[in-house]
Design a protein around this motif. Structure first.
Motif, short mmCIF file in Angstrom:
data_model
loop_
_atom_site.label_atom_id
_atom_site.label_comp_id
_atom_site.label_asym_id
_atom_site.label_seq_id
_atom_site.Cartn_x
_atom_site.Cartn_y
_atom_site.Cartn_z
N PHE A 15 0.84 -1.19 0.00
CA PHE A 15 0.00 0.00 0.00
C PHE A 15 0.88 1.25 0.00
O PHE A 15 1.98 1.24 0.56
CB PHE A 15 -0.88 0.06 1.26
CG PHE A 15 -1.80 -1.11 1.43
CD1 PHE A 15 -3.08 -1.10 0.86
CD2 PHE A 15 -1.41 -2.21 2.17
CE1 PHE A 15 -3.93 -2.18 1.04
CE2 PHE A 15 -2.26 -3.29 2.35
CZ PHE A 15 -3.53 -3.27 1.79
N ILE A 16 0.36 2.30 -0.61
CA ILE A 16 0.92 3.64 -0.39
C ILE A 16 -0.08 4.33 0.54
O ILE A 16 -1.25 4.53 0.19
CB ILE A 16 1.09 4.42 -1.70
CG1 ILE A 16 2.19 3.77 -2.55
CG2 ILE A 16 1.44 5.88 -1.41
CD1 ILE A 16 2.44 4.46 -3.87
N LEU A 17 0.38 4.68 1.72
CA LEU A 17 -0.46 5.22 2.78
C LEU A 17 -0.12 6.69 3.02
O LEU A 17 1.05 7.04 3.13
CB LEU A 17 -0.25 4.42 4.07
CG LEU A 17 -0.94 4.88 5.34
CD1 LEU A 17 -2.44 4.66 5.23
CD2 LEU A 17 -0.37 4.12 6.54
N ALA A 70 6.20 -6.32 6.39
CA ALA A 70 7.35 -6.88 5.68
C ALA A 70 8.21 -5.79 5.07
O ALA A 70 9.38 -6.02 4.74
CB ALA A 70 6.89 -7.85 4.60
N ARG A 71 7.62 -4.60 4.90
CA ARG A 71 8.39 -3.48 4.33
C ARG A 71 7.77 -2.18 4.80
O ARG A 71 6.55 -2.04 4.89
CB ARG A 71 8.37 -3.55 2.80
CG ARG A 71 9.21 -2.47 2.13
CD ARG A 71 9.43 -2.76 0.68
NE ARG A 71 10.21 -1.74 0.02
CZ ARG A 71 10.58 -1.78 -1.26
NH1 ARG A 71 10.22 -2.83 -2.01
NH2 ARG A 71 11.29 -0.82 -1.79
N PHE A 72 8.63 -1.21 5.09
CA PHE A 72 8.14 0.09 5.56
C PHE A 72 9.12 1.17 5.14
O PHE A 72 10.27 1.16 5.55
CB PHE A 72 7.99 0.09 7.09
CG PHE A 72 7.27 1.29 7.63
CD1 PHE A 72 5.90 1.27 7.84
CD2 PHE A 72 7.98 2.46 7.91
CE1 PHE A 72 5.24 2.38 8.34
CE2 PHE A 72 7.32 3.58 8.39
CZ PHE A 72 5.95 3.55 8.62
N GLU A 73 8.66 2.08 4.30
CA GLU A 73 9.49 3.21 3.86
C GLU A 73 8.66 4.48 4.02
O GLU A 73 7.59 4.61 3.41
CB GLU A 73 9.93 3.04 2.41
CG GLU A 73 10.86 1.84 2.20
CD GLU A 73 11.35 1.74 0.76
OE1 GLU A 73 11.38 2.77 0.07
OE2 GLU A 73 11.66 0.61 0.33
N TYR A 74 9.16 5.42 4.81
CA TYR A 74 8.42 6.65 5.14
C TYR A 74 9.20 7.86 4.64
O TYR A 74 10.37 8.04 4.99
CB TYR A 74 8.20 6.73 6.65
CG TYR A 74 7.43 7.94 7.11
CD1 TYR A 74 6.39 8.47 6.37
CD2 TYR A 74 7.77 8.54 8.32
CE1 TYR A 74 5.69 9.58 6.82
CE2 TYR A 74 7.07 9.65 8.80
CZ TYR A 74 6.02 10.16 8.03
OH TYR A 74 5.32 11.26 8.49
N SER A 112 4.13 10.24 2.79
CA SER A 112 3.79 9.02 2.05
C SER A 112 4.56 7.83 2.61
O SER A 112 5.77 7.91 2.84
CB SER A 112 4.13 9.18 0.56
OG SER A 112 3.33 10.19 -0.01
N VAL A 113 3.86 6.74 2.81
CA VAL A 113 4.45 5.52 3.33
C VAL A 113 4.24 4.39 2.33
O VAL A 113 3.11 4.15 1.89
CB VAL A 113 3.83 5.12 4.69
CG1 VAL A 113 4.41 3.78 5.16
CG2 VAL A 113 4.05 6.19 5.72
N THR A 124 -6.05 7.65 4.23
CA THR A 124 -6.10 7.55 2.77
C THR A 124 -4.99 6.60 2.31
O THR A 124 -3.84 6.75 2.70
CB THR A 124 -5.90 8.92 2.11
OG1 THR A 124 -6.92 9.81 2.57
CG2 THR A 124 -5.98 8.81 0.59
N TYR A 125 -5.36 5.62 1.48
CA TYR A 125 -4.37 4.63 1.05
C TYR A 125 -4.68 4.18 -0.38
O TYR A 125 -5.79 4.37 -0.89
CB TYR A 125 -4.37 3.41 1.98
CG TYR A 125 -5.66 2.63 1.95
CD1 TYR A 125 -5.84 1.59 1.03
CD2 TYR A 125 -6.71 2.94 2.81
CE1 TYR A 125 -7.03 0.88 0.98
CE2 TYR A 125 -7.90 2.24 2.76
CZ TYR A 125 -8.06 1.21 1.85
OH TYR A 125 -9.24 0.53 1.80
N ARG A 126 -3.69 3.56 -0.99
CA ARG A 126 -3.86 2.99 -2.33
C ARG A 126 -3.19 1.61 -2.35
O ARG A 126 -2.02 1.49 -1.99
CB ARG A 126 -3.23 3.89 -3.39
CG ARG A 126 -3.33 3.33 -4.82
CD ARG A 126 -2.71 4.28 -5.81
NE ARG A 126 -2.69 3.73 -7.17
CZ ARG A 126 -2.15 4.34 -8.22
NH1 ARG A 126 -1.57 5.52 -8.07
NH2 ARG A 126 -2.18 3.78 -9.40
N ASP A 127 -3.93 0.60 -2.78
CA ASP A 127 -3.39 -0.76 -2.93
C ASP A 127 -2.68 -0.83 -4.28
O ASP A 127 -3.33 -0.72 -5.33
CB ASP A 127 -4.53 -1.76 -2.86
CG ASP A 127 -4.04 -3.21 -2.88
OD1 ASP A 127 -2.88 -3.44 -3.24
OD2 ASP A 127 -4.84 -4.11 -2.55
#
Length: 415
Positions: free
Chosen positions: A335-337, A360-364, A374-375, A400-403
């Motif tokens: 997701f982009i959160l 499993a992955r996290f980039e902020y 954006s995450v 707000t998020y996008r799959d």
């Protein structure tokens, strides 16, 4: 056609001087799952871990019989045909020049060197098989060497037909269905020709990867056509154009007997066979097993043989296989959160995760001039339905998020 059947039987007999038959093994796991008697023709257990050794042996044997002075053979291959040719170059003590795509897995390159030893040299040329093929053919024209096609050769097709000869000898009666993977068409053309020659009621089902469906395209066009784009993940079957000779044999095949399967689903099958059965298959080798789930109604109560065409799997690819399998099964999503830049926002989101959810992955990327950051977040779970609940919780909380899991373009750049 009777002559073809006799030649295939003769080829199979001659092969026994070099390597034993590959086994046909009953698989209890698959049989129970699909309500059929499922047998595996284990071509992944040949000396080079694929059926390609058969065509290479037969073509070289017949060429040397016709011209004993022949000293150099050339081939183009994504790996399995190369290993078969290398093995036979050492057996017949002739020189081999083997052209392989630059993208060929290192495991296949190393094994080719081992099988051929001092009898071969390897040239890594082209990103795709068809580029490699052109380079090999140009070399043959320049040097006057003999080209050994991986599939588009009558002697190779005849050699691959030995798969059918063997399995009919190994089973108590002819199977109701045989499932065959399709790349360039050599195996399919050989088995199809053999059953056409001997008759009987065995049904042949052909399966190709969705990103390399050249057989489907050829039948639709009435002739072999080059695909505009080929997904090279199923490298043993990633061929842009079906062979001319193989198409001439297969052009009467009923199009409804050809199925395509997704590369991601093949990954799930590879892991299933590895984890449950301890069987190591390359992507092309898993094709015939993977498609069983699409033909359950056809095969129920019948005797079925799946040709596991190859087991040259590079375990460096295992993380990718697991990733694609999880995404196909719905157990991993990206997701982009949009995360509010306020204290506690991240903790609020983390509290939404369920007991079976794992990051499993996290980039902020925090930008101080904005109210939101954006995450990129990757989440694994134990049950695909958990994502429905997570999405509902995020929506209710106003996040707000996008799959982007199925967004090919974004996935290519971000994941």
């Amino acid at each position: 056609m009777k002559e073809f059947a006799q030649n295939a039987r003769s080829a199979e007999k001659e092969m026994r001087k070099v390597f034993p038959p590959t086994p046909v093994q009953h698989n209890a796991h698959l049989s129970a799952r699909y309500g059929a008697e499922i047998w595996l023709k284990r071509e992944d257990l040949s000396p080079v871990r694929s059926y390609k050794i058969r065509g290479a042996f037969n073509a070289m044997r017949k060429t040397l019989a016709d011209d004993p002075s022949r000293t150099t053979f050339v081939c183009a291959s994504a790996g399995n045909h190369a290993q078969g040719v290398a093995y036979m170059c050492r057996h017949f003590d002739v020189k081999g020049v083997i052209f392989m795509p630059v993208t060929t897995p290192q495991q296949k390159i190393s094994k080719t060197r081992i099988f051929g030893g001092d009898n071969i040299e390897i040239s890594l040329t082209g990103d795709y098989f068809d580029e490699t093929l052109k380079a090999a053919q140009s070399f043959c024209t320049e040097k006057g060497a003999h080209f050994l096609s991986p599939f588009d050769d009558t002697d190779v097709i005849e050699g691959q037909a030995s798969v059918a000869v063997e399995l009919l000898e190994q089973l108590p009666k002819p199977p109701d269905v045989i499932v065959l993977p399709v790349g360039g068409g050599g195996l399919s053309a050989g088995v199809f020709s053999y059953f056409k020659a001997i008759g009987g009621n065995t049904q042949l089902i052909f399966v190709e990867p969705r990103g390399g469906a050249n057989f489907t395209a050829a039948l639709r066009a009435g002739q072999p056509v080059a695909l505009d784009r080929v997904d090279t993940f199923v490298d043993g079957a990633a061929v842009a154009k079906l062979g001319e000779n193989t198409f001439d044999v297969l052009k009467t095949v009923d199009p409804t007997s050809i199925l395509t399967v997704s590369e991601d689903r093949i990954c799930a099958t590879i892991l299933e066979m590895l984890n449950i059965e301890g069987v190591v298959l390359e992507p092309a080798g898993a094709l015939a097993i993977d498609v069983l789930q699409d033909i359950q109604q056809i095969i129920r109560g019948k005797t079925v043989v799946c040709v596991t065409s190859g087991g040259n799997f590079d375990f460096e690819r295992l993380p990718e296989v697991k990733e694609r399998s999880q995404r196909y099964l719905g157990l991993k999503k990206y997701f982009i959160l949009r995360l509010p830049q306020r204290p506690g926002a991240l903790k609020e989101f983390l509290n939404m995760l369920g007991a079976q959810d794992d990051i499993a992955r996290f980039e902020y990327l925090k930008k101080s001039a904005r109210n939101f950051g954006s995450v990129l977040i990757g989440i694994e779970t134990k049950n695909a339905d958990n994502f429905k609940d997570l999405k509902e919780r995020m929506t209710q909380a106003g996040f707000t998020y996008r799959d982007i899991t199925e967004d090919e373009l974004l996935s290519e750049f971000l994941i």
